[in-house]
Design an enzyme around this catalytic site. Structure first.
Site, PDB file in Angstrom:
ATOM      1  N   LYS A 223       0.820  -1.217   0.000  1.00 16.41           N
ATOM      2  CA  LYS A 223       0.000   0.000   0.000  1.00 16.41           C
ATOM      3  C   LYS A 223       0.853   1.266   0.000  1.00 16.41           C
ATOM      4  O   LYS A 223       0.382   2.337  -0.370  1.00 16.41           O
ATOM      5  CB  LYS A 223      -0.973  -0.029   1.169  1.00 16.41           C
TER       6      LYS A 223
HETATM    7  C1  LIG Z   1      -4.152  -4.720   1.116  1.00 17.01           C
HETATM    8  C2  LIG Z   1      -3.307  -5.940   0.976  1.00 17.01           C
HETATM    9  C3  LIG Z   1      -3.639  -6.987   0.090  1.00 17.01           C
HETATM   10  C4  LIG Z   1      -4.907  -6.977  -0.726  1.00 17.01           C
HETATM   11  O1  LIG Z   1      -4.852  -6.018  -1.751  1.00 17.01           O
HETATM   12  P1  LIG Z   1      -6.220  -5.524  -2.467  1.00 17.01           P
HETATM   13  O2  LIG Z   1      -5.806  -4.398  -3.325  1.00 17.01           O
HETATM   14  O3  LIG Z   1      -7.114  -5.097  -1.330  1.00 17.01           O
HETATM   15  O4  LIG Z   1      -6.765  -6.674  -3.214  1.00 17.01           O
HETATM   16  C5  LIG Z   1      -2.778  -8.073  -0.011  1.00 17.01           C
HETATM   17  N1  LIG Z   1      -1.662  -8.151   0.743  1.00 17.01           N
HETATM   18  C6  LIG Z   1      -1.309  -7.173   1.616  1.00 17.01           C
HETATM   19  C7  LIG Z   1      -0.078  -7.348   2.434  1.00 17.01           C
HETATM   20  C8  LIG Z   1      -2.106  -6.034   1.772  1.00 17.01           C
HETATM   21  O5  LIG Z   1      -1.747  -5.078   2.652  1.00 17.01           O
END
Ligand SMILES: *Cc1c(COP(=O)(O)O)cnc(C)c1O
Length: 493
Positions: free
Chosen positions: A108
């Site tokens: 993120k």
């Molecule tokens: C948010 C997240 C995901 C999922 O990603 P999306 O975009 O919500 O599908 C997978 N792995 C980690 C470590 C995350 O922080």
């Protein structure tokens, strides 16, 4: 370029406006009116660019009205430890795209380090000179990434609410010790839903909005349905492909698959957008954990959120309603906004909707879906380590497990990239357990033990948490969020 709402195509706005608003006033999500094409010549020209330049190039196709994108991406990605999206080859045609070298060690960061700049520039472009107040309800990773992204950015303030008994000890420490002059963190008594509901109520609280306005401020949302969160993620699909092309591992125009550990469907949707822009993608492989609502959707054509919710060792994928799927649904319905609105209403009202057989068949040309339960996830961590001496976190392990299923079922030997979304040091106990190692009670002892086992150094900022001052210890009731925010940002008389 214009952006239109998934539930009413006539509601079109500029990209800057889509980012400032976050969600369309009709409740739909903003999507680009057309997908900009990246030609073979564009791809060739991107080969010599570094990551921030590639990012400015791709993002500029969607947001031409934003000036100085190059400076923004340069500043945002300087916060990463080296290349923000390195591709690691661990076997013939088998790659990991590591998206966790940013300030909070989860993918993120790629979007949330850049979003503050996109938001400020978008506000300027639409003539909005208010200061930005970002409120976030978090189940863990997003809150910390938003705090780091907005920390000390001029003209912004960020407040994060987390459920007092709903995040991991390491995640809690990451937030309580947050540095920066414009950040606040409070725990909410209750679970994630309580925190999210309270934040949503604050966003639409008329007296609160007025109080903010009097002091020249306005709310913004940093959640994953904002197009400003999505567009930075398109970049790493291109960048990974270019790195593999540059290394001579794929011919020009040759295809590459991506396996994506999926929760809210933001990451994999960015891969789909890259494909629509002309990136030669073979299959997008959607990997879910035990909360396998998406696997069922791709295989059977029914999205059904009426099911038990499981807490797993990959908590960022513990989701029953994947918000960004609405954008894909809009595309496969032939951009039929009325049909998309109807299906979203069914989901809201009944918890389920169904697509047609021909839509499902069209989806399966592009996507393949599978899931890994808790045992399969742990087994994948052990298997990848045994075979390649490479340690993956539980989210990435879900993708590794599903990739094995995919190969077994299809025999496809197209070069494949696993999208690696978090550092294993964020989940030291789960990883040690999966590896059959002794698991210390103390989280930091677990981090040091994992360093020994993996022969990898833990990220410094995780180790440093043990000695950092806890700045934010407030615990509040959910009905007090409004007062809390007013005290922080309202006009002081
Ligand atoms: C948010 C997240 C995901 C999922 O990603 P999306 O975009 O919500 O599908 C997978 N792995 C980690 C470590 C995350 O922080």
């Amino acid at each position: 370029m214009k952006f239109i709402s998934t539930v009413n195509k006539r509601n079109a706005v500029s990209g800057a406006e889509a980012i400032v608003r976050g969600i369309a006033p009709d409740g739909g999500l903003y999507v680009p009116e057309t997908f900009p094409r990246i030609s073979a010549a564009d791809l060739a020209s991107m080969l010599d660019m570094d990551y921030p330049e590639r990012a400015a190039f791709i993002i500029g196709k969607f947001l031409p009205e934003l000036k100085s994108l190059g400076e923004m991406t340069e500043k945002a990605y300087a916060r990463f430890d080296g290349d923000p999206a390195p591709v690691l080859q661990i076997d013939d045609g088998y790659y990991y795209l590591e998206l966790w070298h940013g300030p909070t060690h989860a993918f993120k960061d790629i979007a949330l380090t850049l979003l503050p700049y996109l938001l400020s520039a978008s506000k300027k472009a639409v003539g909005d000179d208010s200061e930005t107040v970002v409120l976030v309800a978090t189940s863990g990773d997003t809150g910390k990434a938003a705090l780091e992204g907005f920390k000390d950015v001029d003209g912004t303030g960020v407040t994060v609410f987390y459920p007092s008994d709903g995040v991991s000890p390491m995640q809690k420490l990451q937030m309580m010790t947050q540095e920066g002059g414009n950040v606040h963190v409070a725990a909410i008594r209750g679970n994630f839903d309580d925190a999210q509901t309270a934040v949503k109520a604050a966003f639409t609280d008329k007296t609160l909005i007025d109080a903010l306005q009097k002091s020249g401020k306005a709310f913004s949302s940093a959640n994953s349905i904002n197009f400003g969160r999505l567009v930075p993620q398109i970049v790493y699909y291109f960048s990974a492909y270019l790195d593999i092309l540059d290394a001579g591992r794929v011919q020009e125009g040759g295809k590459v698959n991506f396996v994506v550990p999926t929760g809210n469907f933001g990451n994999i949707l960015a891969g789909y957008y890259a494909m629509r822009m002309g990136l030669p993608v073979g299959k997008l492989i959607c990997a879910s954990n035990r909360n396998n609502v998406l696997t069922e959707f791709f295989r059977e054509g029914q999205y059904d959120a009426r099911r038990e919710f499981f807490k797993t060792q990959s908590p960022s994928m513990d989701i029953l309603v994947s918000s960004n799927l609405e954008r894909l649904l809009f595309e496969i319905a032939g951009r039929d906004d009325g049909l998309t609105a109807k299906r979203m209403a069914e989901l809201k009202g009944n918890g389920a909707y169904t697509i047609t057989d021909s839509e499902r068949a069209a989806l399966n040309e592009l996507f393949w879906a599978g899931y890994a339960d808790e045992d399969a996830t742990a087994a994948a961590i052990a298997d990848v380590f045994d075979e390649y001496e490479y340690v993956v976190d539980p989210h990435t392990a879900v993708a590794a497990a599903v990739y094995e299923q995919y190969k077994e079922e299809t025999g496809d030997e197209t070069p494949t990239v696993i999208v690696s979304t978090a550092s294993p040091f964020k989940f030291p106990k789960s990883v040690l357990t999966a590896l059959g190692e002794r698991v210390p009670d103390d989280d930091f002892k677990a981090v040091y033990r994992l360093e020994d086992v993996s022969a990898m150094p833990a990220p410094e900022s995780i180790v440093a948490l043990e000695r950092m001052e806890k700045r934010f210890a407030d615990i509040i009731d959910k009905q007090d969020i409004g007062d809390y925010v007013r005290t922080l940002y309202g006009k002081k008389d």
